[in-house]
Design a protein around this motif. Sequence first.
Motif, PDB file in Angstrom:
ATOM      1  N   PRO A 119       0.808  -1.224   0.000  1.00  0.00           N
ATOM      2  CA  PRO A 119       0.000   0.000   0.000  1.00  0.00           C
ATOM      3  C   PRO A 119       0.842   1.275   0.000  1.00  0.00           C
ATOM      4  O   PRO A 119       0.405   2.305  -0.528  1.00  0.00           O
ATOM      5  CB  PRO A 119      -0.825  -0.115   1.285  1.00  0.00           C
ATOM      6  CG  PRO A 119      -0.868  -1.572   1.582  1.00  0.00           C
ATOM      7  CD  PRO A 119       0.446  -2.118   1.112  1.00  0.00           C
ATOM      8  N   PHE A 120       2.040   1.229   0.572  1.00  0.00           N
ATOM      9  CA  PHE A 120       2.889   2.419   0.583  1.00  0.00           C
ATOM     10  C   PHE A 120       3.202   2.874  -0.839  1.00  0.00           C
ATOM     11  O   PHE A 120       3.159   4.065  -1.148  1.00  0.00           O
ATOM     12  CB  PHE A 120       4.193   2.148   1.336  1.00  0.00           C
ATOM     13  CG  PHE A 120       5.208   3.244   1.174  1.00  0.00           C
ATOM     14  CD1 PHE A 120       5.073   4.446   1.842  1.00  0.00           C
ATOM     15  CD2 PHE A 120       6.290   3.096   0.311  1.00  0.00           C
ATOM     16  CE1 PHE A 120       5.982   5.473   1.668  1.00  0.00           C
ATOM     17  CE2 PHE A 120       7.212   4.111   0.135  1.00  0.00           C
ATOM     18  CZ  PHE A 120       7.055   5.301   0.819  1.00  0.00           C
ATOM     19  N   PHE A 121       3.488   1.925  -1.728  1.00  0.00           N
ATOM     20  CA  PHE A 121       3.843   2.301  -3.090  1.00  0.00           C
ATOM     21  C   PHE A 121       2.627   2.773  -3.880  1.00  0.00           C
ATOM     22  O   PHE A 121       2.745   3.629  -4.767  1.00  0.00           O
ATOM     23  CB  PHE A 121       4.564   1.150  -3.789  1.00  0.00           C
ATOM     24  CG  PHE A 121       6.000   1.075  -3.397  1.00  0.00           C
ATOM     25  CD1 PHE A 121       6.955   1.786  -4.087  1.00  0.00           C
ATOM     26  CD2 PHE A 121       6.394   0.348  -2.293  1.00  0.00           C
ATOM     27  CE1 PHE A 121       8.291   1.757  -3.701  1.00  0.00           C
ATOM     28  CE2 PHE A 121       7.711   0.309  -1.903  1.00  0.00           C
ATOM     29  CZ  PHE A 121       8.657   1.022  -2.602  1.00  0.00           C
ATOM     30  N   LEU A 122       1.460   2.260  -3.560  1.00  0.00           N
ATOM     31  CA  LEU A 122       0.250   2.783  -4.190  1.00  0.00           C
ATOM     32  C   LEU A 122       0.026   4.231  -3.775  1.00  0.00           C
ATOM     33  O   LEU A 122      -0.364   5.068  -4.595  1.00  0.00           O
ATOM     34  CB  LEU A 122      -0.952   1.921  -3.796  1.00  0.00           C
ATOM     35  CG  LEU A 122      -0.891   0.454  -4.248  1.00  0.00           C
ATOM     36  CD1 LEU A 122      -2.138  -0.294  -3.775  1.00  0.00           C
ATOM     37  CD2 LEU A 122      -0.760   0.357  -5.764  1.00  0.00           C
ATOM     38  N   GLU A 123       0.269   4.549  -2.496  1.00  0.00           N
ATOM     39  CA  GLU A 123       0.142   5.927  -2.025  1.00  0.00           C
ATOM     40  C   GLU A 123       1.193   6.828  -2.686  1.00  0.00           C
ATOM     41  O   GLU A 123       0.905   7.982  -3.032  1.00  0.00           O
ATOM     42  CB  GLU A 123       0.302   5.969  -0.497  1.00  0.00           C
ATOM     43  CG  GLU A 123      -0.819   5.312   0.270  1.00  0.00           C
ATOM     44  CD  GLU A 123      -2.135   6.044   0.099  1.00  0.00           C
ATOM     45  OE1 GLU A 123      -2.202   7.250   0.414  1.00  0.00           O
ATOM     46  OE2 GLU A 123      -3.098   5.402  -0.379  1.00  0.00           O
ATOM     47  N   ALA A 169       0.509  10.126  -5.054  1.00  0.00           N
ATOM     48  CA  ALA A 169       1.095  11.448  -4.783  1.00  0.00           C
ATOM     49  C   ALA A 169       1.889  11.960  -5.981  1.00  0.00           C
ATOM     50  O   ALA A 169       1.834  13.148  -6.316  1.00  0.00           O
ATOM     51  CB  ALA A 169       1.986  11.378  -3.544  1.00  0.00           C
ATOM     52  N   LEU A 170       2.618  11.068  -6.641  1.00  0.00           N
ATOM     53  CA  LEU A 170       3.379  11.471  -7.828  1.00  0.00           C
ATOM     54  C   LEU A 170       2.446  11.880  -8.964  1.00  0.00           C
ATOM     55  O   LEU A 170       2.710  12.844  -9.681  1.00  0.00           O
ATOM     56  CB  LEU A 170       4.285  10.330  -8.279  1.00  0.00           C
ATOM     57  CG  LEU A 170       5.490  10.020  -7.384  1.00  0.00           C
ATOM     58  CD1 LEU A 170       6.174   8.740  -7.845  1.00  0.00           C
ATOM     59  CD2 LEU A 170       6.477  11.184  -7.382  1.00  0.00           C
ATOM     60  N   GLY A 171       1.347  11.138  -9.118  1.00  0.00           N
ATOM     61  CA  GLY A 171       0.385  11.484 -10.158  1.00  0.00           C
ATOM     62  C   GLY A 171      -0.208  12.868  -9.944  1.00  0.00           C
ATOM     63  O   GLY A 171      -0.343  13.656 -10.890  1.00  0.00           O
ATOM     64  N   ASP A 172      -0.540  13.179  -8.684  1.00  0.00           N
ATOM     65  CA  ASP A 172      -1.083  14.509  -8.384  1.00  0.00           C
ATOM     66  C   ASP A 172      -0.054  15.598  -8.672  1.00  0.00           C
ATOM     67  O   ASP A 172      -0.379  16.653  -9.235  1.00  0.00           O
ATOM     68  CB  ASP A 172      -1.516  14.579  -6.913  1.00  0.00           C
ATOM     69  CG  ASP A 172      -2.822  13.843  -6.655  1.00  0.00           C
ATOM     70  OD1 ASP A 172      -3.507  13.488  -7.632  1.00  0.00           O
ATOM     71  OD2 ASP A 172      -3.153  13.614  -5.477  1.00  0.00           O
ATOM     72  N   PRO A 201       4.881  11.887   4.868  1.00  0.00           N
ATOM     73  CA  PRO A 201       3.928  12.839   4.271  1.00  0.00           C
ATOM     74  C   PRO A 201       3.943  12.754   2.750  1.00  0.00           C
ATOM     75  O   PRO A 201       4.742  13.413   2.077  1.00  0.00           O
ATOM     76  CB  PRO A 201       4.421  14.196   4.779  1.00  0.00           C
ATOM     77  CG  PRO A 201       5.873  13.996   5.059  1.00  0.00           C
ATOM     78  CD  PRO A 201       6.040  12.564   5.475  1.00  0.00           C
ATOM     79  N   MET A 202       3.055  11.937   2.191  1.00  0.00           N
ATOM     80  CA  MET A 202       3.136  11.575   0.785  1.00  0.00           C
ATOM     81  C   MET A 202       2.973  12.762  -0.150  1.00  0.00           C
ATOM     82  O   MET A 202       3.663  12.851  -1.168  1.00  0.00           O
ATOM     83  CB  MET A 202       2.113  10.486   0.461  1.00  0.00           C
ATOM     84  CG  MET A 202       2.324   9.198   1.231  1.00  0.00           C
ATOM     85  SD  MET A 202       4.016   8.569   1.159  1.00  0.00           S
ATOM     86  CE  MET A 202       4.245   8.360  -0.578  1.00  0.00           C
ATOM     87  N   ASP A 203       2.032  13.655   0.140  1.00  0.00           N
ATOM     88  CA  ASP A 203       1.853  14.807  -0.752  1.00  0.00           C
ATOM     89  C   ASP A 203       3.124  15.647  -0.820  1.00  0.00           C
ATOM     90  O   ASP A 203       3.547  16.082  -1.901  1.00  0.00           O
ATOM     91  CB  ASP A 203       0.683  15.672  -0.273  1.00  0.00           C
ATOM     92  CG  ASP A 203      -0.657  15.001  -0.513  1.00  0.00           C
ATOM     93  OD1 ASP A 203      -0.715  14.058  -1.320  1.00  0.00           O
ATOM     94  OD2 ASP A 203      -1.649  15.413   0.121  1.00  0.00           O
ATOM     95  N   GLN A 204       3.754  15.867   0.330  1.00  0.00           N
ATOM     96  CA  GLN A 204       4.988  16.646   0.372  1.00  0.00           C
ATOM     97  C   GLN A 204       6.103  15.923  -0.388  1.00  0.00           C
ATOM     98  O   GLN A 204       6.886  16.548  -1.117  1.00  0.00           O
ATOM     99  CB  GLN A 204       5.398  16.883   1.830  1.00  0.00           C
ATOM    100  CG  GLN A 204       6.616  17.773   1.996  1.00  0.00           C
ATOM    101  CD  GLN A 204       6.992  17.970   3.465  1.00  0.00           C
ATOM    102  OE1 GLN A 204       6.292  17.500   4.368  1.00  0.00           O
ATOM    103  NE2 GLN A 204       8.108  18.620   3.706  1.00  0.00           N
ATOM    104  N   ILE A 205       6.164  14.607  -0.232  1.00  0.00           N
ATOM    105  CA  ILE A 205       7.179  13.817  -0.939  1.00  0.00           C
ATOM    106  C   ILE A 205       6.972  13.904  -2.447  1.00  0.00           C
ATOM    107  O   ILE A 205       7.915  14.137  -3.215  1.00  0.00           O
ATOM    108  CB  ILE A 205       7.124  12.348  -0.470  1.00  0.00           C
ATOM    109  CG1 ILE A 205       7.580  12.236   0.989  1.00  0.00           C
ATOM    110  CG2 ILE A 205       7.973  11.453  -1.375  1.00  0.00           C
ATOM    111  CD1 ILE A 205       7.272  10.889   1.611  1.00  0.00           C
ATOM    112  N   GLY A 206       5.729  13.715  -2.894  1.00  0.00           N
ATOM    113  CA  GLY A 206       5.445  13.766  -4.325  1.00  0.00           C
ATOM    114  C   GLY A 206       5.799  15.109  -4.929  1.00  0.00           C
ATOM    115  O   GLY A 206       6.435  15.177  -5.996  1.00  0.00           O
TER     116      GLY A 206
END
Length: 331
Positions: A76-80, A84-87, A295-300
């Motif tokens: 699930p981590f990689f799906l998240e 985030a990368l797609g956004d 923090p996925m959004d910040q990472i992406g």
Amino acid sequence: MATIRDVARRAGVSPATVSYVLNNSGPVRPETRERVLRAIAELGYHPHAGARQLKRRRSDTVGLILPTGERRLSDPFFLELIHALGDACADHQLDLLIATCRDPAADLRLIDRLYKGRRVDGFLLIDLQRRDPRIPHLQAAGIPFVAFGRIEGNGEFPWVDVDGEAGIREAVAYLVERGHRRIAYLSPPLSFTFAHHRLEGYRKGLAEAGLPLEEALIRIARPTMEAGYEAARALLVEGVPFTALIAATDLMALGAMRALHEAGRIPGQDVAVIGFDDIPMAAQTHPPLTTLRQPMDQIGQALIRTWLAAVRGETPPPTLIQPVLIRRESA
């Protein structure tokens, strides 16, 4: 249909300034950028993607190669991360090309084929190894890239990472403050750089608390739920005493909680459990898992910003993001 000259007239600027705004490629005052964007919206202007790409010899596409090994496509981590990368790509009018590769040795051939075929403008690297052959290959070929993670010695290349060492140190301190002195630790294989950093955080956290490092409390296992279950079960079967457990991934922590339940030891009451990632199911477990959130959004956003800088030929500085301890009922 509106043209770039129509936008320029509406905004009171030159067509070159409109191009700078569209391509994010030149110095434009914030108020001018806002005026251009407003004119674009009012006129409903859409630049011709093919023409822009041909002119700039760019595909506006980010390449991401996913290994199809034992956890990645189901983790699930990689799906998240992909979400985030797609956004982040959408925010910058970029496409994300995801390719899969079963054999790590074939990664380099796939990288060359996608880049030489102009399918992508550069790459995002994940799952970095402490000695990762992709880094020198990309550097020698002059292919733009950014890595999510580091290698041994860090290296001189663009990277974004989460400070796993600091996160695990915080988890150890959190448990020590609550009276725990025997803290078990489940780690993925140390060939992964992130696993090495997180284990260092465990060691330093114990040292800062004045606690001895006991090798019997450390178990190295695959970063899966099943492997976390087996590692925790082995600790219980061997009779190794511990009152708390930290797992370097949430999946390993969830597996450990299952082993504790089967042994009649209640997570959060008899044994404190902390994970790392904050995957969606972490809040739905019984009990809900205390974990370190990436923090996925910040990472992406950081990865795509750094990737864009690398594609422009810049030398972006590294970015180290701090994880956040999410306190729930398991610890």
